[in-house]
Write an enzyme that holds these catalytic residues in place. Structure first.
Site, PDB file in Angstrom:
ATOM      1  CG  ASP A 221      -1.767   0.700   1.357  1.00 20.91           C
ATOM      2  OD1 ASP A 221      -2.599   1.207   0.411  1.00 20.91           O
ATOM      3  OD2 ASP A 221      -1.523   1.513   2.366  1.00 20.91           O
ATOM      4  CE  LYS A 222       0.249   7.276  -2.216  1.00 20.84           C
ATOM      5  NZ  LYS A 222      -0.068   8.078  -1.668  1.00 20.84           N
ATOM      6  CG  PHE A 361     -15.179   8.168   1.919  1.00 15.33           C
ATOM      7  CD1 PHE A 361     -14.618   9.079   0.544  1.00 15.33           C
ATOM      8  CD2 PHE A 361     -14.226   7.662   2.427  1.00 15.33           C
ATOM      9  CE1 PHE A 361     -14.144   9.081  -0.416  1.00 15.33           C
ATOM     10  CE2 PHE A 361     -13.628   6.873   1.578  1.00 15.33           C
ATOM     11  CZ  PHE A 361     -13.686   7.626  -0.063  1.00 15.33           C
ATOM     12  CE  LYS A 384     -13.954  16.014   3.312  1.00 10.36           C
ATOM     13  NZ  LYS A 384     -13.036  16.423   4.368  1.00 10.36           N
ATOM     14  CG  ASP A 497      -3.333   8.374  -2.812  1.00 13.98           C
ATOM     15  OD1 ASP A 497      -4.427   8.056  -2.698  1.00 13.98           O
ATOM     16  OD2 ASP A 497      -2.423   8.680  -2.498  1.00 13.98           O
ATOM     17  CE  LYS A 607      -5.569  -0.846  -2.115  1.00 11.95           C
ATOM     18  NZ  LYS A 607      -4.895  -0.174  -0.659  1.00 11.95           N
ATOM     19  CG  ASP A 628      -1.151   1.775   6.454  1.00 15.52           C
ATOM     20  OD1 ASP A 628      -1.930   1.461   5.841  1.00 15.52           O
ATOM     21  OD2 ASP A 628      -1.836   2.878   7.596  1.00 15.52           O
ATOM     22  CG  ASP A 632      -3.934  -1.888   3.456  1.00 16.63           C
ATOM     23  OD1 ASP A 632      -3.929  -1.917   1.897  1.00 16.63           O
ATOM     24  OD2 ASP A 632      -3.470  -0.838   3.727  1.00 16.63           O
TER      25      ASP A 632
END
Length: 1011
Positions: A221-222, A361, A384, A497, A607, A628, A632
C-alpha cells in the site's frame, strides 16, 4: 410493528408524529442477539432505520433507567457490515512444507519397496526345502497350516515395521519446534523496535517463517505504508487563488506559525463569497470530533503550555489536516452540539449550522457530502472528494484553473481533494430527504439503494476549489525498495490515490528511476485507443526491447502504471472468454517484463484480485502483501505472506496479518536477514533428517541379505529408540536456530545474496537426490566396512566366535554396535562440517551428543539392569572398544564416509562458486586482513581519518616501488594515499599489505616482493 418481548411495551404518551415504528425481518432473531441497545428517534420524522447513527450503547440505558424506553435486541450476526466484509483466513502452507510432503511420499514408496523386495526374496530364499525350516526357527503347526498369502502379508507388515524408521516422523516435531522457537528472534530483534510506538515486530503465525526467504513479488500500500500517514496541510486553491498557511501537522501547530501567508491578494465581492463558502465547506464537510485532554497510546493530547485545550480526532488523518488548515486560515471548527455544527469565522463570530444529513464517504464514490441549514435558512450541500469524482458533476466554476493546480500538486506528490457545493431549494431538499429516507428504510439492498440516492443528490455542483495535503515518505522507504529490487523481488504499489500523486511517490521511493521507461495502461489511454490495441502495443514494445538489447527480463527497466477501471476491464474480458478479448495472459506477460508496477485508483477488493491473479500465474510465485489499514486486509489475507504495519489507521491490518512490523523500513531486515536465515536453516534441517534416516535404516536393509530375511534387527532396541530422540536430535535443532552462513551485516549490505535461495533452490529434486544418494553411499560404507572387518572368524575354546585379524569377540550385537557407532559419529560430524557459525553452545551440543552416546553405551552394556528380561548388550560396547583395530576401523570408516561430500564442496567452490560462497570468502579475507593489521593498530589507535594516518599512507605510497611487471596498478596507490583509515589496507584484495617498521611489503599472487 412490535416484536416478541418478555413484557409489554409501555403506552406511547408523546406526539403521534414522533411515534417510532420498528421494522425487522422475520423471524425475530432474539436468541442470536449479542448486544442491548437503545433506539432514539429523530424528531418530526415518521420512520427510521436502526443504524449505527441512532443506536446508543447499553451503558447509556443504565444512566437513563427512568426513561419509559425499553431495550431492543439488535441482530449482530452474519448480516452485519463487518461480517459481510470479512474474508476468512485461508490455510497458508509454505513451499518448504510442500517439499517436505513430496519428499515424504518418495520415502514412503521406498519403504514399501523395501518391504516388498524383502518379502519376495524371503520366499525365494526359502523355496529350497533345506532352507524352509532352519534348525533355530521351527514353525508351529498353525504356521504350517496358514495360507501362503496370509504368511506373506504378515511378513510384509513385519518388514514395514522393521524399516519404518526411514520415515522421519521426528522431523515434523523438530520443524515445529524450530518454527516456534525461531519466531522469537523476530520479536527480540532490537533493530525492529520502534521507539515512537514503543512496540517491536510481532509474529502472529510461525508456520511461514521460511517463506520470508522465498518472496518474489511484494505488493505494498502507499498511504501509511510507504508514507507516514502524517498529513500536513500545504495549500488550498479557491477560484485560482492559492492560499498557503504555515506548516500544520495532524493537530500540532508549529510555534513559528504566527500569521497567514497567501499567494494572491484576498478577492472581494463574488470571489469573496466563494472564498467564505470554500472555508465553511471544509469546516463542515467532515466527520472530525473535538476532544478535550485525552491519553492516546500512552501520550497525553490536548495540553498546550500545561493547560488543557481541545484537539481534533478523526478516522482519516486527511480530515484533521484540512480542519487544522482552515483554523490557520481563520475558520475554526468548534463543536457538534445538539445536531448543530459551530464554527468561528475570521471575524471572531460564531456561526451555527444545523446538520441535516451526512452522505458518508465510500471507496466507490470517492467523495462525501453533508447537507446543512444556515442561520439564514439556506440549505447547502457541501461535497469534497477526488477530482475524478467531482469534476464530472460540476456545472459551473473555474474548472480549468482548479484542474491545472490539482495536476501540478499531484505531480509534486501531494494528495489533492476538490470541494464543491450546491444550494438546495425547498422542493429539492424534500426530494433528497425522500430518496434518503426511502433508501435507509429499505430492508433489502440498502447499500445499493443508498448509492443510487447519493448519485441522484450529488450532482449539478458549483466548483469552489481544491486542497493539497502532503504525506511524507517514511524513513528509509526508498532504501528498502531499492534493496528489494537488488534482491530480485518485483515491487508493486497498490493505492487508491490518483495517478500523478502515486507516480510522484514512486519516483521519490525509487520504485521508478529516472531511466525507467513508463508504460501506461489507464482509462484515459483506453478511451483514445481500444483496450486490445493498447495491450498489444505495450506487449510489442516490451518484446521488441528485449530482442534489441538481448538482455534477460530482470535487466530491463520497465515500469507499468495501471488504474482500477482498466484492470476491471482486463478481468472482465477474461471472464467473458471471448477469443481476442481474453487479455489476462497479455497483461501478465507485460507485468513479467516490468521491474515495478503502480496500480492507482484501486478499490480494496481489486487489491486482493491483483494478488490472486499473480499467485495463479503459470510461475506460481511467492507473494507478500504489506499494508496498514483495514482496506488492506483482503490483500494481506490473499497473499502467501501478509505483513501489517502498526500505523495510524488502527490495528486491523496488524491483527489479520502473519507478521506485524512498526515501519516499512523493517521489511528489509525481515526478508533479507530473517527470511534468509530461516530458509537456510530449515532447508538444511529437512535434507539432513532424510539423509541421517537413510544412513540409519539402509544398513538394516542390507543386513537382511545376510540373516535369511528373518526380520532380525541390526541394532539394539535402545539404539533404535534413542537415535532420533537423543543421539542426533539436539545438534540439528540448534543448527536450525543459530546457524549464520553469512553475517547479518553482509546480508544487509549485499541484497543480491537473496537470489541464491530464490525459488526453493535448496529443496529442489536434484539437491534432494544428492542428499539421498550420499546417505545410501555412507550406509554402504558403514555396513560393508564393518562386514569385511569380521570377514575371518574362528571359534575359541569356550565356544565364542572371534575374528582372526582383530581378536575381537564377534556377534550380531557387536556388528550392529560397530555400525551404529560409525553412523552416529558420521552424521554428527557431517553437520559439524556444514556449520559456519560456531558458538559455545554449538560445541557443547555437538560434542556433548557424541559424549552422551559413548556414556550411555558404556552404562547400557556395563550394568545388569534388573528390569530387563534380556542382557544381550552386556559388555558388548566395552569389548568392542577394547580392540585397537576396531578403533582404527571406526576412524577409517568415518573418514571415508565424509570424504566425498568434502571433495564435492571443495570442487564446487573452486570451479563454480555461488554468490554466497564468494561472500564467505570475502569475509574470511577481511578477517585475515584485520589480523594482519593488528600490529599496526597496537602502535597507533585509529579513530578515523587524521593527519597522522594520511601522512602514514602517503609515506607508504611513496616508499612502495614496484617493477613494471608487477600486477598492482598505479591507481591503487593513489587510492591508498588518498583514502583514510587502516581498513583500506585490506580493500586492495587480493593484495595484502603489511607494515613492518619503516617499510611496507605487499603480497600478490606469485613470488613475494619486499619493499
Amino acid at each position: 410493528m412490535t416484536g416478541p418481548a418478555t413484557s409489554p411495551l409501555p403506552a406511547w404518551t408523546g406526539s403521534p408524529v414522533t411515534r417510532p415504528i420498528m421494522q425487522y425481518k422475520t423471524p425475530w432473531p432474539l436468541e442470536r442477539s449479542r448486544r442491548w441497545t437503545l433506539y432514539t428517534p429523530l424528531l418530526n420524522v415518521n420512520n427510521h432505520s436502526l443504524t449505527s447513527t441512532n443506536l446508543w450503547d447499553a451503558s447509556i440505558f443504565t444512566r437513563t433507567k427512568r426513561s419509559p424506553w425499553r431495550a431492543v435486541a439488535v441482530y449482530t450476526g452474519m448480516e452485519t457490515k463487518m461480517a459481510l466484509n470479512y474474508q476468512s483466513k485461508s490455510q497458508k502452507r509454505s513451499a518448504v512444507e510442500k517439499s517436505m510432503n513430496a519428499f515424504l511420499v518418495v520415502y514412503l514408496c521406498i519403504l514399501i519397496s523395501k518391504a516388498v523386495i524383502n518379502t519376495v526374496l524371503k520366499y525365494a530364499w526359502q523355496w529350497s526345502p533345506d532352507r524352509d525350516e532352519p534348525w533355530y526357527n521351527h514353525r508351529t503347526e498353525n504356521e504350517r497350516q496358514r495360507h501362503v498369502v496370509i504368511r506373506a502379508f504378515t511378513d510384509f507388515l513385519a518388514f514395514m515395521v522393521l524399516f519404518n524408521y526411514i520415515i522421519p516422523v521426528s522431523m515434523y516435531v523438530t520443524v515445529e519446534m524450530q518454527k516456534f522457537l525461531g519466531s522469537y528472534f523476530i520479536t527480540w530483534d532490537e533493530e525492529m523496535f520502534d521507539e515512537e510506538l514503543g512496540e517491536g515486530a510481532l509474529v502472529n503465525t510461525s508456520d511461514l517463517n521460511e517463506e520470508l526467504g522465498q518472496v518474489e513479488y511484494v505488493f505494498t500500500d502507499k498511504t501509511g505504508t510507504l508514507t507516514e500517514n502524517n498529513m500536513e496541510f500545504i495549500e488550498c486553491c479557491v477560484d485560482g487563488n492559492v492560499y498557503v498557511p504555515h506548516a500544520i501537522c495532524n493537530g500540532q501547530i508549529l510555534s513559528a506559525a504566527s500569521s497567514i501567508d497567501m499567494i494572491d491578494s484576498s478577492p472581494g465581492g463574488y470571489r469573496r463569497e466563494h472564498e467564505d463558502l470554500f472555508f465553511r465547506a471544509l469546516c463542515l464537510c467532515h466527520t472530525v470530533q473535538v476532544k478535550e485532554e485525552e491519553t492516546v497510546d500512552g501520550i497525553k493530547r490536548g495540553i498546550h503550555q500545561g493547560k488543557p485545550t481541545s484537539f481534533y480526532i478523526s478516522s482519516s488523518p486527511d480530515e484533521v489536516a484540512l480542519v487544522e488548515g482552515m483554523k490557520r486560515l481563520g475558520y475554526t471548527y468548534l463543536r457538534l452540539k445538539d445536531n448543530y455544527m459551530e464554527i468561528l469565522n475570521k471575524d471572531d463570530e460564531i456561526e451555527r449550522f444545523e446538520l441535516l444529513h451526512v452522505l458518508n464517504f465510500d471507496s466507490v464514490r470517492r467523495r462525501m457530502s453533508v447537507i446543512v441549514k444556515s442561520s439564514s435558512g439556506d440549505r447547502l450541500l457541501f461535497c469534497k472528494g477526488a477530482d475524478s469524482s467531482i469534476f464530472p458533476r460540476v456545472v459551473s466554476g473555474k474548472v480549468e484553473q482548479v484542474k491545472a493546480r490539482v495536476e501540478q500538486n499531484a505531480i509534486e506528490g501531494l494528495r489533492t481533494l476538490c470541494v464543491a457545493y450546491r444550494k438546495l431549494s425547498e422542493s429539492e431538499y424534500q426530494e433528497a430527504c425522500h430518496h434518503l429516507n426511502e433508501a435507509k428504510l429499505a430492508l433489502q439492498d440498502r447499500e445499493q439503494r443508498l448509492a443510487q440516492a447519493y448519485d441522484i443528490i450529488e450532482r449539478d455542483f458549483v466548483l469552489l476549489g481544491a486542497t493539497a495535503v502532503e504525506d511524507r515518505l517514511q524513513e528509509k522507504a526508498a532504501d528498502t525498495i531499492e534493496s528489494l529490487h537488488k534482491a530480485g523481488m518485483k515491487v508493486w504499489v497498490l493505492t487508491g490515490d490518483k495517478m500523478e500523486t502515486a507516480a510522484a511517490t514512486c519516483y521519490a521511493s525509487k520504485l521508478f528511476r529516472r531511466s525507467t521507461q513508463i508504460l501506461e495502461l489507464t482509462k484515459k489511454r483506453t478511451e483514445e485507443q481500444s483496450l486490445h490495441d493498447v495491450l498489444f502495443e505495450l506487449n510489442r514494445t516490451v518484446l521488441r526491447q528485449r530482442s534489441i538489447s538481448g538482455l534477460s527480463v530482470d535487466c530491463l527497466d520497465f515500469g507499468l502504471i495501471i488504474d482500477g477501471a482498466t484492470f476491471s476491464a482486463v478481468l472482465k474480458s477474461n471472464q467473458d472468454g471471448a477469443g481476442s478479448g481474453n487479455y489476462r495472459e497479455i497483461f501478465l506477460e507485460i507485468c513479467r517484463n516490468c521491474s515495478a508496477v503502480l496500480c492507482c485508483r484501486m478499490a480494496p477488493l481489486q487489491k486482493a484480485q491483483i494478488v490472486k491473479l499473480i499467485k495463479a500465474s503459470k510461475e506460481h510465485p511467492i507473494t507478500l502483501a504489506i499494508g496498514d489499514g483495514a482496506n488492506d486486509v483482503s490483500m494481506i489475507l490473499e497473499a502467501h505472506v501478509g505483513i501489517g504495519i502498526m500505523g495510524k489507521e488502527g490495528r486491523q491490518a496488524a491483527r489479520n496479518s502473519d507478521y506485524a512490523i512498526p515501519k516499512f523500513k523493517h521489511l528489509k531486515k525481515m526478508l533479507l536477514v530473517h527470511g534468509h536465515y530461516y530458509y537456510i536453516r530449515i532447508a538444511e534441517l529437512v535434507q539432513y533428517f532424510f539423509y541421517k534416516n537413510v544412513c540409519f535404516i539402509f544398513p538394516q536393509f542390507l543386513y537382511q541379505f545376510f540373516c535369511g530375511f528373518s526380520q532380525q534387527p541390526l541394532y539394539d532396541t535402545a539404539y533404535l529408540t534413542l537415535y532420533n530422540i537423543s543421539f542426533t536430535s539436539l545438534p540439528i535443532l540448534l543448527y536450525s536456530l543459530v546457524e549464520q552462513h553469512v553475517t547479518i551485516d553482509k546480508l544487509k549490505r549485499d541484497p543480491s545474496l537473496y537470489r541464491d535461495i530464490a525459488k526453493n533452490s535448496l529443496l529442489r529434486w536434484p539437491v534432494f537426490l544428492y542428499w539421498t544418494c550420499l546417505g545410501v553411499f555412507d550406509a554402504v560404507i558403514f555396513f560393508f566396512g564393518a562386514y569385511f572387518l569380521f570377514d575371518n572368524t574362528t571359534f575359541t575354546s569356550n565356544g565364542q566366535l572371534m575374528t582372526t585379524n582383530t581378536q575381537m569377540m564377534f556377534g550380531n550385537w557387536t556388528f550392529g554396535t560397530l555400525v551404529f557407532t560409525v553412523l552416529v559419529f558420521t552424521v554428527t560430524l557431517k553437520l559439524a562440517l556444514d556449520t559456519h557459525h560456531w558458538t559455545w553452545i554449538n560445541h557443547f551440543v555437538i560434542w556433548g551428543s557424541l559424549l552422551f552416546y559413548v556414556i550411555f553405551s558404556l552404562l547400557w552394556g556395563g550394568i545388569i539392569w534388573p528390569f530387563l528380561n534380556y542382557q544381550r548388550m552386556y559388555y558388548v560396547f566395552m569389548q568392542m572398544l577394547s580392540s585397537g583395530p576396531a578403533w582404527l576401523s571406526i576412524i577409517l570408516l568415518i573418514t571415508v564416509s565424509l570424504l566425498p561430500d568434502v571433495i564435492k564442496k571443495v570442487l564446487c567452490r573452486a570451479m563454480c562458486p555461488t554468490a554466497t560462497e564468494r561472500a564467505q570468502d570475502d569475509e574470511k579475507l577481511s578477517l585475515a586482513c584485520a589480523a594482519e593489521s593488528t600490529p599496526l593498530s597496537s602502535h597507533r589507535s585509529y579513530k578515523g581519518p587524521s593527519a597522522d594516518s594520511s601522512h602514514l599512507q602517503r609515506r607508504a605510497a611513496e616508499t612502495l616501488s614496484l617493477r613494471g611487471s608487477d600486477p598492482l596498478p598505479q591507481k591503487l596507490l593513489v587510492r591508498l594515499a588518498d583514502a583514510g583509515g587502516a581498513a583500506d589496507l585490506c580493500s586492495l584484495s587480493p593484495y595484502m599489505l603489511r607494515l613492518s617498521g619503516e617499510g611496507f611489503a605487499y603480497y600478490a599472487p606469485g613470488p613475494e616482493t619486499s619493499v
